[in-house]
Design a protein around this motif. Structure first.
Motif, PDB file in Angstrom:
ATOM      1  N   LEU A  70       0.807  -1.222   0.000  1.00 61.03           N
ATOM      2  CA  LEU A  70       0.000   0.000   0.000  1.00 61.03           C
ATOM      3  C   LEU A  70       0.839   1.271   0.000  1.00 61.03           C
ATOM      4  CD1 LEU A  70      -0.238   1.596   2.998  1.00 61.03           C
ATOM      5  CD2 LEU A  70      -1.463  -0.492   3.587  1.00 61.03           C
ATOM      6  N   ALA A  71       2.161   1.154   0.208  1.00 60.34           N
ATOM      7  CA  ALA A  71       3.005   2.344   0.316  1.00 60.34           C
ATOM      8  C   ALA A  71       3.255   3.017  -1.030  1.00 60.34           C
ATOM      9  CB  ALA A  71       4.337   1.971   0.958  1.00 60.34           C
ATOM     10  N   PHE A  72       3.059   2.287  -2.129  1.00 61.82           N
ATOM     11  CA  PHE A  72       3.386   2.831  -3.445  1.00 61.82           C
ATOM     12  C   PHE A  72       2.120   2.970  -4.286  1.00 61.82           C
ATOM     13  CE2 PHE A  72       7.020   0.418  -1.873  1.00 61.82           C
ATOM     14  CZ  PHE A  72       8.020   1.373  -1.914  1.00 61.82           C
ATOM     15  N   GLY A  73       2.043   4.086  -5.000  1.00 61.23           N
ATOM     16  CA  GLY A  73       0.912   4.288  -5.898  1.00 61.23           C
ATOM     17  C   GLY A  73       0.350   5.694  -5.858  1.00 61.23           C
ATOM     18  N   GLY A  74       0.518   6.402  -4.733  1.00 59.31           N
ATOM     19  CA  GLY A  74       0.126   7.793  -4.674  1.00 59.31           C
ATOM     20  C   GLY A  74      -1.353   8.050  -4.448  1.00 59.31           C
ATOM     21  N   HIS A  75      -2.130   7.004  -4.087  1.00 56.41           N
ATOM     22  CA  HIS A  75      -3.575   7.182  -3.925  1.00 56.41           C
ATOM     23  C   HIS A  75      -4.037   6.910  -2.498  1.00 56.41           C
ATOM     24  CE1 HIS A  75      -3.809   7.303  -8.318  1.00 56.41           C
ATOM     25  NE2 HIS A  75      -3.105   6.181  -8.342  1.00 56.41           N
ATOM     26  N   LEU A  76      -3.105   6.824  -1.559  1.00 59.04           N
ATOM     27  CA  LEU A  76      -3.448   6.331  -0.227  1.00 59.04           C
ATOM     28  C   LEU A  76      -4.480   7.207   0.471  1.00 59.04           C
ATOM     29  CD1 LEU A  76      -2.977   4.239   1.955  1.00 59.04           C
ATOM     30  CD2 LEU A  76      -1.041   5.596   2.782  1.00 59.04           C
ATOM     31  N   SER A  77      -4.254   8.517   0.492  1.00 62.09           N
ATOM     32  CA  SER A  77      -5.172   9.393   1.221  1.00 62.09           C
ATOM     33  C   SER A  77      -6.574   9.362   0.636  1.00 62.09           C
ATOM     34  CB  SER A  77      -4.641  10.829   1.240  1.00 62.09           C
ATOM     35  OG  SER A  77      -4.512  11.346  -0.077  1.00 62.09           O
ATOM     36  N   ALA A  78      -6.673   9.349  -0.696  1.00 58.73           N
ATOM     37  CA  ALA A  78      -7.984   9.300  -1.340  1.00 58.73           C
ATOM     38  C   ALA A  78      -8.686   7.976  -1.054  1.00 58.73           C
ATOM     39  CB  ALA A  78      -7.833   9.503  -2.852  1.00 58.73           C
TER      40      ALA A  78
END
Length: 254
Positions: A70-78
């Motif tokens: 989950l650390a990679f991808g840039g969509h965590l907060s959304a």
């Protein structure tokens, strides 16, 4: 080091090899298709030990590999903003299931594990990809969360119905991989809390779980290296067939 090795000393060399080989395979599967570590680990280890023991060994490898995912991808907060009701209900569902069910030594627990694996495999093989309408997310997400939590507390498998639900949200590949990592992390932490509350997750089990991390990470690295060399679609089909056979065996022979 004796405390780290105590669990494996107790179970003997044959079961120790099974644990390390299982986590190597489970990590490889996760590296190739982005999921499957808990399913493979608990399913295979459930052939030789209680599901609660298998789930305890899963805690550290699952947590670390899911955080990695989950650390990679840039969509965590959304994704957190969108999925927090489901994640919260996973915790609550696991808590309710821990109070009412739990993973004991009864035969029905092994059969429940087999049933969960079989249901997951059949859904992956035969069910079409559904589309969840935005208007239904506010109640369907929490419902899937609480059901996933109850199944997790009884079997240690936390893919039904969370994975089909997330696949039906219309996320792109990177978003889906992160969403799966987020869901699996929440499920793993909730499972760890439930096992600790029931006294099944002590320092010995956690130490043994730490040692299982190495083959899981090695397998995940191998799987990522193999991802570009093999057909992910074919591999996933073979994976689901294998899970179906394993689930059927546990369901019938449990």
């Amino acid at each position: 080091m004796n405390t780290f090795l105590a669990f494996y000393t107790d179970i003997g060399p044959a079961l120790t090899l099974l644990v390390f080989g299982t986590f190597l395979l489970a990590g490889t599967v996760k590296g190739i298709i982005g999921l499957g570590l808990p399913t493979v680990a608990v399913g295979l280890l459930g052939l030789a030990m209680l599901p609660a023991q298998a789930a305890a060994l899963l805690i550290i490898p699952s947590t670390v590999t899911n955080l990695w995912q989950l650390a990679f991808g840039g969509h965590l907060s959304a994704l957190v903003k969108r999925l927090w009701p489901m994640l919260l209900l996973i915790f609550l569902g696991t808590g309710l299931g821990t109070l009412g069910l739990g993973m004991g030594g009864e035969h029905w627990v092994v059969r429940a594990l087999g049933g969960a694996l079989l249901m997951y495999a059949l859904s992956g093989l035969f069910l079409p990809t559904f589309q969840v309408k935005p208007a239904t997310e506010h109640w369907l997400g929490p419902l899937c969360g609480v059901i996933t939590g109850v199944i997790t507390s009884a079997t240690g498998v936390f893919v039904i119905p969370a994975v089909p639900y997330l696949q039906a949200l219309g996320l792109n590949r990177d978003q889906l991989v992160q969403a799966l990592g987020l869901s699996f992390t929440a499920s793993t932490l909730a499972l760890a809390a439930g096992l600790a509350w029931r006294g099944t997750l002590g320092s010995g089990e956690l130490n043994a779980s730490v040692l299982a991390l190495a083959p899981a990470l090695l397998g995940m690295w191998l799987g990522q290296a193999l991802r570009e060399r093999i057909s992910a679609v074919l591999f996933k089909r073979v994976f689901f067939i294998g899970v179906a056979l394993l689930g059927g065996h546990l369901l019938i022979g449990g």
